[in-house]
Design an enzyme around this catalytic site. Sequence first.
Site, PDB file in Angstrom:
ATOM      1  N   HIS A  84      30.777  32.274  86.692  1.00  0.00           N
ATOM      2  CA  HIS A  84      30.272  30.918  86.522  1.00  0.00           C
ATOM      3  C   HIS A  84      29.234  30.525  87.579  1.00  0.00           C
ATOM      4  O   HIS A  84      28.207  29.937  87.261  1.00  0.00           O
ATOM      5  CB  HIS A  84      31.434  29.913  86.555  1.00  0.00           C
ATOM      6  N   HIS A  94      24.319  22.604  94.561  1.00  0.00           N
ATOM      7  CA  HIS A  94      25.388  23.596  94.784  1.00  0.00           C
ATOM      8  C   HIS A  94      24.952  24.763  95.667  1.00  0.00           C
ATOM      9  O   HIS A  94      25.650  25.781  95.729  1.00  0.00           O
ATOM     10  CB  HIS A  94      25.907  24.156  93.442  1.00  0.00           C
ATOM     11  N   VAL A 124      24.619  25.653  87.702  1.00  0.00           N
ATOM     12  CA  VAL A 124      23.438  24.838  87.995  1.00  0.00           C
ATOM     13  C   VAL A 124      22.757  24.492  86.673  1.00  0.00           C
ATOM     14  O   VAL A 124      22.477  25.388  85.864  1.00  0.00           O
ATOM     15  CB  VAL A 124      22.459  25.599  88.914  1.00  0.00           C
TER      16      VAL A 124
END
Length: 228
Positions: A84, A94, A124
């Site tokens: 992920h 992130h 993202v």
Amino acid sequence: MPQIKSPEIGKAVFKNDFDLNKMYQLKYDYGNSFYAFTYGPSHNIVLNAFADFEPGSNQYNWLLEELSNNVDRNVTPWLTVTVHCPMYSSFSKHHDDPQLVNLKIYLEPLFVKFKVNFIFSGHVHAYQRTKTVQYNKVSKKGPIHIILGNGGRQANAPFLNSDAEEWVAVRDHTTYGYGTIEFFNASIARYEWVQTGHNGPEDSGNNFLDVPKNVSDVVFVTNQYYIQ
């Protein structure tokens, strides 16, 4: 098949400075949340970025065993990993999450050693494809990292820097889409980013109207496994 932990009823207290990394702990490690399968000429590994993957963990030991003993490149010459969280990201969102940082520390050496071809991720809300890269340097033997986080909610994550890093081949934060990949034979594959719509003003978050539209991405890839 993967097993998922039964839901637990609880309460999250949201503050202005709430930390998702504290709410969703990195050490989640329940059931078979990481697995592998073969499809045609490809061996495909799916990892859990939110389970422990440090050396000595269940997931790390399983991955090492899978790469060492269960991948036969004579039968499945193409090797992909799906996880992920991305390892390489040209976006500010992130960027310093522990999952992203630790993936590069603990798992990139395995992906380089065993000559993984593609690493697919999301997380993202944008699109990116790297050149073949290892340890932050462009290398013809390294994996290609693809972020396909532009599937629906938003496609507007800001860039970390105005100029793309040297290992970036294509990046976009204006367009929704998905990726397809065709393995023609043991040596050649074709990857394409298929666009499904432009991030519009009605979508939440910022829109980057200064970025050119109609960005496309089609590339033919030579299997890194055979490159000397």
